[in-house]
Design a protein around this motif. Sequence first.
Motif, PDB file in Angstrom:
ATOM      1  N   TYR A 137      45.832  26.768  48.954  1.00 50.21           N
ATOM      2  CA  TYR A 137      47.078  27.355  49.425  1.00 50.21           C
ATOM      3  C   TYR A 137      47.284  26.984  50.891  1.00 50.21           C
ATOM      4  N   GLY A 138      48.555  26.844  51.294  1.00 52.72           N
ATOM      5  CA  GLY A 138      48.848  26.565  52.701  1.00 52.72           C
ATOM      6  C   GLY A 138      48.475  25.139  53.098  1.00 52.72           C
ATOM      7  N   ASN A 139      48.207  24.933  54.356  1.00 51.98           N
ATOM      8  CA  ASN A 139      47.808  23.637  54.932  1.00 51.98           C
ATOM      9  C   ASN A 139      48.827  22.528  54.695  1.00 51.98           C
ATOM     10  N   LYS A 140      50.086  22.884  54.386  1.00 53.77           N
ATOM     11  CA  LYS A 140      51.083  21.858  54.057  1.00 53.77           C
ATOM     12  C   LYS A 140      51.459  20.989  55.250  1.00 53.77           C
ATOM     13  N   ASP A 141      51.131  21.438  56.480  1.00 47.19           N
ATOM     14  CA  ASP A 141      51.404  20.607  57.656  1.00 47.19           C
ATOM     15  C   ASP A 141      50.541  19.351  57.673  1.00 47.19           C
ATOM     16  N   ARG A 169      43.915  21.971  44.194  1.00 40.53           N
ATOM     17  CA  ARG A 169      45.082  22.656  44.748  1.00 40.53           C
ATOM     18  C   ARG A 169      45.595  23.742  43.793  1.00 40.53           C
ATOM     19  N   ARG A 199      55.165  18.720  51.945  1.00 40.28           N
ATOM     20  CA  ARG A 199      55.750  19.997  52.363  1.00 40.28           C
ATOM     21  C   ARG A 199      57.273  20.010  52.205  1.00 40.28           C
ATOM     22  N   ASN A 234      46.303  28.935  41.623  1.00 39.50           N
ATOM     23  CA  ASN A 234      47.746  29.113  41.739  1.00 39.50           C
ATOM     24  C   ASN A 234      48.262  30.157  40.761  1.00 39.50           C
TER      25      ASN A 234
END
Length: 89
Positions: A67-71, A37, A77, A41
């Motif tokens: 990055y992203g995909n926090k859903d 992850r 999130r 960064n």
Amino acid sequence: MKLIVIQFFIISLLLTTSLTEISSADSSACGGKCNVRCSKNDRKHEECIKDCNICCGKCNCVPSGTYGNKDECPCYRDIKNSKGGPKCP
């Protein structure tokens, strides 16, 4: 009486061993996922890893990718820092 004491000892030993294996597996899973992850960064790498491990420890998950995909992990999130922004990278 001796049989009861021996049984209690064996059961306690088995439970302790299982819990130790589970907890060490969880922490190593967080570390590996947090390394991925944080690999690209913008923040300091050590700071990113630290925050990611805190979030993973609380939520038991880390979104896939860098990055992203926090859903994929709503708990991860939704954790906020002291200023109200997202804590988890």
